[in-house]
Each structure stands twice: as C-alpha cells, then as structure tokens.
Design an enzyme around this catalytic site. Structure first.
Site, PDB file in Angstrom:
ATOM      1  N   ASP A 131       0.663  -1.256   0.047  1.00 31.99           N
ATOM      2  CA  ASP A 131       0.101  -0.018   0.669  1.00 31.99           C
ATOM      3  C   ASP A 131       1.051   1.115   0.140  1.00 31.99           C
ATOM      4  OD1 ASP A 131      -2.651   1.828   0.234  1.00 31.99           O
ATOM      5  OD2 ASP A 131      -1.697   1.972   2.754  1.00 31.99           O
ATOM      6  N   SER A 132       0.333   2.231   0.119  1.00 34.69           N
ATOM      7  CA  SER A 132       1.116   3.282   0.127  1.00 34.69           C
ATOM      8  C   SER A 132       1.841   4.101   0.833  1.00 34.69           C
ATOM      9  CB  SER A 132       0.108   5.001  -0.491  1.00 34.69           C
ATOM     10  OG  SER A 132      -0.920   4.853   0.348  1.00 34.69           O
ATOM     11  N   TYR A 137      -0.381   8.555  -2.448  1.00 34.18           N
ATOM     12  CA  TYR A 137      -0.942   7.967  -3.982  1.00 34.18           C
ATOM     13  C   TYR A 137      -2.139   8.878  -4.588  1.00 34.18           C
ATOM     14  CZ  TYR A 137       2.645   4.020  -3.906  1.00 34.18           C
ATOM     15  OH  TYR A 137       4.425   3.795  -3.455  1.00 34.18           O
ATOM     16  N   GLY A 138      -2.990   8.836  -3.694  1.00 33.12           N
ATOM     17  CA  GLY A 138      -4.356   9.173  -3.988  1.00 33.12           C
ATOM     18  C   GLY A 138      -4.354  10.181  -5.021  1.00 33.12           C
ATOM     19  N   CYS A 196      -4.198  -1.358  -2.214  1.00 30.97           N
ATOM     20  CA  CYS A 196      -4.484  -0.067  -2.106  1.00 30.97           C
ATOM     21  C   CYS A 196      -5.372   0.150  -3.490  1.00 30.97           C
ATOM     22  CB  CYS A 196      -3.305   0.318  -2.599  1.00 30.97           C
ATOM     23  SG  CYS A 196      -2.884   2.146  -2.800  1.00 30.97           S
ATOM     24  N   ASN A 197      -6.297   1.125  -3.063  1.00 30.27           N
ATOM     25  CA  ASN A 197      -7.304   1.249  -4.190  1.00 30.27           C
ATOM     26  C   ASN A 197      -7.037   2.181  -5.202  1.00 30.27           C
ATOM     27  OD1 ASN A 197     -10.687   0.150  -2.873  1.00 30.27           O
ATOM     28  ND2 ASN A 197      -9.427   0.908  -1.534  1.00 30.27           N
ATOM     29  N   GLU A 251      -3.394   9.057   8.809  1.00 34.60           N
ATOM     30  CA  GLU A 251      -2.138   8.951   8.955  1.00 34.60           C
ATOM     31  C   GLU A 251      -1.753   9.326   9.844  1.00 34.60           C
ATOM     32  OE1 GLU A 251       0.472   6.962   7.080  1.00 34.60           O
ATOM     33  OE2 GLU A 251      -0.849   6.025   6.153  1.00 34.60           O
ATOM     34  N   CYS A 291     -11.058   3.512  -0.396  1.00 35.71           N
ATOM     35  CA  CYS A 291      -9.734   3.490   0.025  1.00 35.71           C
ATOM     36  C   CYS A 291      -9.527   2.476   1.789  1.00 35.71           C
ATOM     37  CB  CYS A 291      -9.676   5.097   0.268  1.00 35.71           C
ATOM     38  SG  CYS A 291      -6.977   5.428   1.339  1.00 35.71           S
ATOM     39  N   THR A 292      -7.773   1.732   1.670  1.00 34.05           N
ATOM     40  CA  THR A 292      -7.893   1.021   2.665  1.00 34.05           C
ATOM     41  C   THR A 292      -7.207   2.029   3.904  1.00 34.05           C
ATOM     42  OG1 THR A 292      -5.454   0.106   1.638  1.00 34.05           O
ATOM     43  CG2 THR A 292      -6.979  -1.236   1.361  1.00 34.05           C
ATOM     44  N   HIS A 293      -7.747   3.162   3.682  1.00 28.45           N
ATOM     45  CA  HIS A 293      -7.271   3.874   5.413  1.00 28.45           C
ATOM     46  C   HIS A 293      -8.733   3.844   6.333  1.00 28.45           C
ATOM     47  CE1 HIS A 293      -3.653   5.537   3.581  1.00 28.45           C
ATOM     48  NE2 HIS A 293      -2.956   5.590   4.867  1.00 28.45           N
TER      49      HIS A 293
HETATM   50  N1  DGL Z   1      -4.936   3.729   1.079  1.00 23.70           N
HETATM   51  C1  DGL Z   1      -4.508   3.621  -0.584  1.00 23.70           C
HETATM   52  C2  DGL Z   1      -5.798   3.173  -1.139  1.00 23.70           C
HETATM   53  O1  DGL Z   1      -6.610   2.627  -0.098  1.00 23.70           O
HETATM   54  C3  DGL Z   1      -4.584   5.519  -0.860  1.00 23.70           C
HETATM   55  C4  DGL Z   1      -3.796   6.320   0.044  1.00 23.70           C
HETATM   56  C5  DGL Z   1      -2.793   6.881  -0.397  1.00 23.70           C
HETATM   57  O2  DGL Z   1      -3.764   8.274  -1.267  1.00 23.70           O
HETATM   58  O3  DGL Z   1      -1.810   7.224  -0.754  1.00 23.70           O
HETATM   59  O4  DGL Z   1      -6.402   4.523  -2.316  1.00 23.70           O
END
Ligand code: DGL
Length: 276
Positions: free
Chosen positions: A20-21, A52-53, A83-84, A162, A194-196
């Site tokens: 994941d990011s 990443y998003g 990570c989505n 985060e 989003c996995t967060h």
């Molecule tokens: N956890 C990432 C996801 O599922 C996104 C986090 C990010 O933006 O880096 O999209």
C-alpha cells in the site's frame, strides 16, 4: 518479468506480498491474518511517497511496479495490491506482466457491495485518483447493470488517518462536510474505496442514516486471496502463526502506534528500506 512458480499443495510456505502507499493496507493484512493464520506476509508501505491518491495514473503505476519488484525479491507466492489507488491504476498491468496470482481490492469490494445492495443505489468514497479512474463504477456496472452509482473523493481522509486523527471534532466536521452530498443521494450501500477509510468507519456511520451499509475491501479481499491460493494450490497449513515482516520506505515517528491500530496486533518487525 515473468517468473515460473513451483507449486506444492498445502505446503507453500513462501510469503504473500502485500503493498500500500502507507498504513492503510494493514487493514487488509489484519483480515488475511484472521482468515489465513499460518500464512506469512511481507508488507511494504510506501510511506515516503504517500499519498498516492492525488498523483497521476502513470506515477502510481510506476510506484506499483517498483513495489511489486521489491516484494518479488522476497520470493512471494502471491501479491495483494492493498491500495485502491494502485488497484485502479496498476492492477491490470501487474496481473498481465507478472506470473503470480495478483489480487486487487476493487473487484472484491465491488462484488460485496453488489450483493448487499437492495435499492441498487451504491455510493463510493475514495481518493481522487480512484474516483477519476472510474474503476468502481465500471466494475459495479459489470456486476449489476441496473446499479446507480454515486462517487465522491475525500482527499483529507488519508492524511487524517495517517496522523492518527480518527476521532475528535475536526475529523467529525470534515467527515460531515464530505458526506453531505452523498446523503442527498440516498444510497443504501457505501463502499469505503480506500484502505485507510475503515479507521474512520464509526464517524462515517454516525454521519449517515443508520440503514446505510458500509463495505470495505479488507474482508472480501482476504476471502478472494484465500480462494485464489486454494485454486492455485498455493496454501500453507501449519499449527504455527505465520510471520509478518513490515518494510516501509520511511519511518515516521508515530508509525508503530498508529500501525498497531490498523493491524490490531503488535508491530514488531519493521524495517526501513531507503532504496527499493
Ligand atoms: N490506501 C490508499 C488507497 O486505498 C490511498 C492512500 C493514498 O492516497 O496514498 O487508495
């Protein structure tokens, strides 16, 4: 890039690679460890390059390839793109260019939502890049052509999580503002794309009608992984709990405290890799 796999049914002790990011993918790892306790896992969190998003598809694809190559050095038997944003930008590429089973988080979460919805009105919240890719919309339409889909990006959720700000007034206010347009849409199912976001589940649920069902990718992804390992005879069964090794591209001060919240267990084995 193609690598041949040696298959031994039930005895494949090689680890599963997950990336994941940042910390979000640990919500997926948590479910994998519940469902497949003897499997070992190598996790890579690309904290130095997070988020990443908000980045372009090309950039996310390039990071995702590098993360995969790093995990392959650890002789992984399967890859989970937890990570989505990476799943929407890189899943097809990774699946077709690397010769090992690859599981994304979008397909499993979309299938779970398509099964759960009664009204066919499904909402998706995710990062900007996942929303822009329309990956959920396309997958949901394929699964349920009558579905009506509403999508909304929530760019502030990742930094809040985060930082460990998963409750409190500021987070509550931000969640309320982001969810406002969604309420008007009257969806009966909301995908946390989003996995967060599972860490904000309670606040999100509090700000919606109690009847709205929340779907996150962790459990459906772990289930998908279990069936793929089974199908490819890549399972490992043992009475011992599998190992979990965590690599990160940077180690922020509060990583362990927050990471343990995501994972639901102690984080012991964390290493920083500056070059991947
Ligand atoms: N956890 C990432 C996801 O599922 C996104 C986090 C990010 O933006 O880096 O999209």
């Amino acid at each position: 890039m193609k690598k041949k796999l040696k298959v031994r049914a039930g005895k494949e002790s090689r680890p599963i690679g997950v990336f994941d990011s940042g910390l979000g993918g640990l919500t997926v790892v948590r479910e994998i460890r519940r469902l497949l306790p003897s499997e070992s896992i190598i996790y890579f969190g690309d904290i130095a390059r997070l988020p990443y998003g908000i980045k372009s598809k090309e950039q996310i694809l390039s990071f995702s390839i590098q993360n995969t190559l790093f995990l392959l050095k650890h002789k992984i038997k399967a890859l989970v793109v937890a990570c989505n944003s990476s799943s929407s930008a890189a899943y097809s590429f990774l699946k077709s260019h690397f010769n090992l089973p690859v599981v994304d988080v979008i397909g499993p979460a979309a299938s779970a939502a398509a099964e759960l919805t009664q009204s066919g009105r499904i909402a998706v919240i995710a990062t900007q890049s996942t929303i822009a890719s329309r990956a959920y919309e396309k997958t949901l339409k394929r699964l349920k052509s009558s579905a009506k889909i509403f999508q909304s990006a929530c760019p502030l959720f990742v930094p809040l999580v985060e930082e460990g700000w998963v409750d409190g007034k500021i987070t509550e206010d931000i969640v309320r503002v982001y969810l406002e347009p969604l309420k008007r849409y009257r969806a009966d199912t909301l995908i946390l794309g989003c996995t967060h976001y599972p860490l904000l589940k309670n606040i999100i649920q509090r700000n919606l009608d109690a009847k709205v069902q929340l779907v996150d990718s962790a459990l459906p992804t772990a289930q998908k992984l279990a069936s793929i390992l089974e199908k490819n005879e890549l399972c490992y069964h043992s009475s011992r709990r599998g190992k979990l090794k965590i690599f990160v591209s940077d180690l922020p001060r509060n990583f362990v405290r927050i990471g343990e919240r995501f994972l639901g267990e102690k984080l012991n084995d964390v290493k920083v890799v500056r070059e991947i």
